[in-house]
Design a protein around this motif. Sequence first.
Motif, PDB file in Angstrom:
ATOM      1  N   CYS B   6      -2.122  95.564 -37.702  1.00  0.00           N
ATOM      2  CA  CYS B   6      -1.118  95.387 -36.645  1.00  0.00           C
ATOM      3  C   CYS B   6      -1.662  94.378 -35.638  1.00  0.00           C
ATOM      4  O   CYS B   6      -2.788  94.526 -35.164  1.00  0.00           O
ATOM      5  CB  CYS B   6      -0.819  96.721 -35.967  1.00  0.00           C
ATOM      6  SG  CYS B   6       0.158  96.553 -34.462  1.00  0.00           S
ATOM      7  N   PHE B   8      -1.249  94.114 -32.699  1.00  0.00           N
ATOM      8  CA  PHE B   8      -1.487  94.705 -31.380  1.00  0.00           C
ATOM      9  C   PHE B   8      -2.541  95.810 -31.417  1.00  0.00           C
ATOM     10  O   PHE B   8      -3.218  96.047 -30.442  1.00  0.00           O
ATOM     11  CB  PHE B   8      -0.175  95.264 -30.812  1.00  0.00           C
ATOM     12  CG  PHE B   8       0.914  94.224 -30.768  1.00  0.00           C
ATOM     13  CD1 PHE B   8       1.013  93.368 -29.686  1.00  0.00           C
ATOM     14  CD2 PHE B   8       1.810  94.091 -31.822  1.00  0.00           C
ATOM     15  CE1 PHE B   8       1.995  92.393 -29.644  1.00  0.00           C
ATOM     16  CE2 PHE B   8       2.790  93.120 -31.788  1.00  0.00           C
ATOM     17  CZ  PHE B   8       2.881  92.257 -30.704  1.00  0.00           C
ATOM     18  N   CYS B   9      -2.668  96.503 -32.565  1.00  0.00           N
ATOM     19  CA  CYS B   9      -3.542  97.687 -32.635  1.00  0.00           C
ATOM     20  C   CYS B   9      -4.715  97.523 -33.586  1.00  0.00           C
ATOM     21  O   CYS B   9      -5.662  98.293 -33.527  1.00  0.00           O
ATOM     22  CB  CYS B   9      -2.756  98.912 -33.092  1.00  0.00           C
ATOM     23  SG  CYS B   9      -1.273  99.207 -32.154  1.00  0.00           S
ATOM     24  N   HIS B  59       5.420  98.814 -36.297  1.00  0.00           N
ATOM     25  CA  HIS B  59       4.369  99.846 -36.188  1.00  0.00           C
ATOM     26  C   HIS B  59       4.992 101.077 -35.520  1.00  0.00           C
ATOM     27  O   HIS B  59       4.679 101.430 -34.394  1.00  0.00           O
ATOM     28  CB  HIS B  59       3.194  99.301 -35.382  1.00  0.00           C
ATOM     29  CG  HIS B  59       1.963 100.146 -35.511  1.00  0.00           C
ATOM     30  ND1 HIS B  59       0.830  99.937 -34.772  1.00  0.00           N
ATOM     31  CD2 HIS B  59       1.685 101.206 -36.301  1.00  0.00           C
ATOM     32  CE1 HIS B  59      -0.091 100.828 -35.099  1.00  0.00           C
ATOM     33  NE2 HIS B  59       0.414 101.619 -36.024  1.00  0.00           N
ATOM     34  N   CYS B  63       2.273 101.474 -31.897  1.00  0.00           N
ATOM     35  CA  CYS B  63       2.696 100.799 -30.674  1.00  0.00           C
ATOM     36  C   CYS B  63       4.188 100.497 -30.663  1.00  0.00           C
ATOM     37  O   CYS B  63       4.719 100.032 -29.679  1.00  0.00           O
ATOM     38  CB  CYS B  63       1.902  99.511 -30.516  1.00  0.00           C
ATOM     39  SG  CYS B  63       2.201  98.348 -31.859  1.00  0.00           S
TER      40      CYS B  63
HETATM   41 ZN   LIG Z   1       0.478  98.546 -33.399  1.00  0.00          ZN
END
Ligand SMILES: [Zn+2]
Lengths: 1001, 91
Positions: B6, B8-9, B59, B63
Amino acid sequence: MTKNLRVKSSKLVDETYRISFKFNGTTYYGFKGDTLASALLANNIHLVGRSFKYHRPRGIMTAGSEEPNAIVQLHNGTSRTEPNVRATEIEIYEGLVATSQNCWPSVKFDIGGINNFLSPLLPAGFYYKTFMWPASFWEKYEYFIRKSAGLGKSPDVPDPDIYEHKYIHCDVLVIGAGISGLIAAKTAAKSGFKTLLVEEKSYLGGSTIYQDSEFFKINNQNSASWLEKEINEVKKIENLEIKTRTSVAAFHGYNFLLARENLTDHLPLEQRENKTRQRLLKIRAKKVITATGSIERPLIFDNNDRPGILLSSAIKKYADLFGVACGEKNILFTNNDSVYETAISLIQKGIKVQAIIDNREEIDSKLIKETEKNNIKIYKGYTIVDTFGYKRINSVSIMKLSKDGQKVIGSKENISCDSLGISGGWTPAVHLFTQSGGKLKFRDDDQVFIPNTYPSNQISIGSCNGDFTLDEILINTPKLLKEFLNIKKTEYENIEIYSAFNKSKRNIWLLPSNKIVGKTKSFVDFQNDATAKDIKLALREGFRSIEHVKRYTTTGMGTDQGKLGNMHALGIISETASSKMGELGTTTFRPPYTPLTFGTIVGRNVGKYFDIIRKTPIHEWHVENKAEFENVGQWKRAWYYPQNGENMHEAVQRESKAARDSAGILDASTLGKIDIQGTDASEFLNRVYTNAWSKLEIGKCRYGLMLNEDGMVYDDGVTTRLDENHYIMTTTTGGAATVLGKLEDYLQTEWPELDVYLTSVTDHYATISVCGPNSKKIIQKVIPEIDLSDKDFPHMSFKNSKIGKVKCRVMRISFTGEQSYEINIQANYAKSVWENCMEAGKEFNITPYGTETMHLLRAEKGFIIAGQDTDATMTPIDLQMDWIVSKKKFDFIGKRSLYRSDTIREDRKQLVGLITDNPEEILEEGAQIVADMNKKPIEMLGHVTSSYFSPNLKKSIALGVVKGGKNMMGQKLIIPMEKKQINVTVTDPVFLDKENKRLNA
Amino acid sequence: MFLINCPFCGEREQSEFKAGGEAHIVRPKQPTELSDDQWAEYLFMRKNIKGIQFERWNHIHGCRKWFNMVRDTSNDEIKAVYKMGEKPPVK
Ligand SMILES: [Zn+2]
């Protein structure tokens, strides 16, 4: 009958520990360490089952998970019963009860055996050909098929055992603890990798652990002794975890694997209480080393399936590992050197080898020379053409092979025996490798498929990689490991190896016979009774793709996935069709490698843990007040509250009447609630709802319809403007999560420029809805400070207020058509506020009602339920809700689709009301609607979507969707039911209070 | 089962994600100007490629961010992940 065929102390069984078990009703004895198969063989029992199609007597054929025949039912008739257990895998324990499957009434006398003599009538594809016609006969066929065939019985009471799931993360996973797996695990762990080694059997060492002769040596020790020392070292390594009785079922992409760890299946039943039986391991490994070994191939000749015919390697294993002789007069039949290893083992233990039949002519082999020293007659260049003995093999006929191996020559010779060991060479166990997406290549030298390209960070080593002999394994494995693990050195660099094995092989997929193929029963798939003749027939009938031949003949379609015979099926196809093996492709092996129990698959997610249960904060009150509950998604919703023995209909009639006559109260907490904030909140609502939102005043509520981009109604609900840039949206109970997801999707991907923030607050607020002519009085008592006058607080408006010190939101909105107030309050105060309402409403006979009454009340008003009166094919126009579709707005989700050529058709299904001629008759939801019963085929115009008896209108009412229904007002239609026709009239969908007087009363 | 990175994660199990179909299909700015055929092209027509495919993923159990992925559907190899609005880093 019973004889003791134990020969000598063995590697695995403990002869001081005797175990009794039952097979088909008779008690037998074995020793600790025995499998059910080895214990049966020690008692001279070969016949264990009947074959699937012809019901031929079948015996134990292998000593591992590839077993096609020896499949039993454990503990039949008890809660722990399990079908399709391989006798070659289950370890015996005190009290084990096993019975044969697929035979009726008994394994020795089986009615289905008549199929054997009818076999000319049961050719390839017989299921498709025979049972397809006439279709009306299927019920009769099914009765007989189910009765006389089928593999085992499923349990009919709950499974008492505990199962669980476990995640494992490791650097290196090694599958298989044979010699190459052990070398790999030791090397990886000692190089600092966190390593997991899994082995399906109860012991480590694979077949090398009983390769105990002077013909196979490592550093001048017998290979078995050398490996034993390795195992002792391996067990001491700290960052190496070893799991035995653990079978990898699936190898998915990105090195994600599923394995079943068997924890109690080898224990007596009374020792299993409160223990986890099986564990599903979900393994994510950075690197995977597959060392799954190889499976010995059978040979394909006439009547190669009789009890007493085993793989040669199985006979060796039963003798070496379990100390069991499979027969007293053994014949071995081969196309390679493997059976000589078996012969030498048997000779060592004093078990008689009658003769060896070898397809090969003169071969220079040390193993053959050693065998010949023992005066064993070896027929070189011969083949078996037939076998005899119904329930146990008693002799074979052999003939000489022609030079090209295509036919047999000379005269027949008979040799008597009571056991026949066969070896067609070895097939690498590439099942897990191919499951992971690996591609195979065909090696012409010895006619095997071996791994070619790897889709993830993995390698195959040892015989599953085509390295069959001790020297190949010990030379190639360290090389492969160094590269794969990126290490400089292994412990196995300067190792001395001696292997007497000669690799020559004379591969003939279908051995020639003195009979024509059509007169032989040469089994390729033993479990599914597919023969060479069936495969040839399929090819004659035009099948070419291996996947088609497989399905037509059912080759490889059994619980064993044809682990033994798939290669021969391919070989016979390629020979018959004159194509090249490598170009044919292979069949696809699918997970699981061996069958998994349902218990393992579901783990702890059983009973009340099967799914999440969501309860409203007022749930306990509903329980105390004897509500019946209905599942709405994961929610438990109060359905109705029966009093004094009322049935559902009576309770709903009472509740519905009370709600309109005086006051009703509903727990609406499950409705989805989305908090919407941001400077573009109004613009956002404009784009997601069909109607206009910009001009909605603060403190007002509005109903909205949400469409999909295809114009179809998706969800609905009331949204309230709390402040200039702050709204609270409600959704249907079932749609809450998907509506939020859809709105987030548009915000993130299509309109990132909008300043809007979404927060799900479904669980934070409870919603109590009080409706009816007396609702205003009740709410006033509960919230004295609020001004409820119609002028100050009209329908479709909202106020912030307080109950005691607790803030709440009050909306005057209605899903019943009555004057109605909803209190939204922080969830933990909800039950006491509900009780306040009940107390305040006592004098007005306030009546709690559930979802059923809610549905009835809204149906009287013609309000739709998205998902019940709509499916994914209804536009707002179809619902006769044109009023809610803004003509002025430039765009909203789904707008353009509302005037596609298909959506503007006049004859689309449209929502209408239906009134039965007989007001007492209640229609069935889902019933079909037609106009003309005489014109065949009868045209289906639509169906009933909602139907109730209305106590307020004192008649049956229904909603339905009807083709062109909008223009059919007043027209008569028919609802055909099984035993009658119900006549109905099409009406407007609003049945009660069309003028909305009640809302504003 | 994929391991998805991901944007972001970081790396997470596939079970935390939801697939959202083909990427880089832009919702027309003026749907009313489009013919039925043009609108149908946007609404219904999706590629199903054996090979390199551009996909949307969410996701959803993390998130909740949407992002794009380049995946080879013939062997499930994830070539790249990148944020919404960014250009694909591979072709
Ligand atoms: Zn994420």
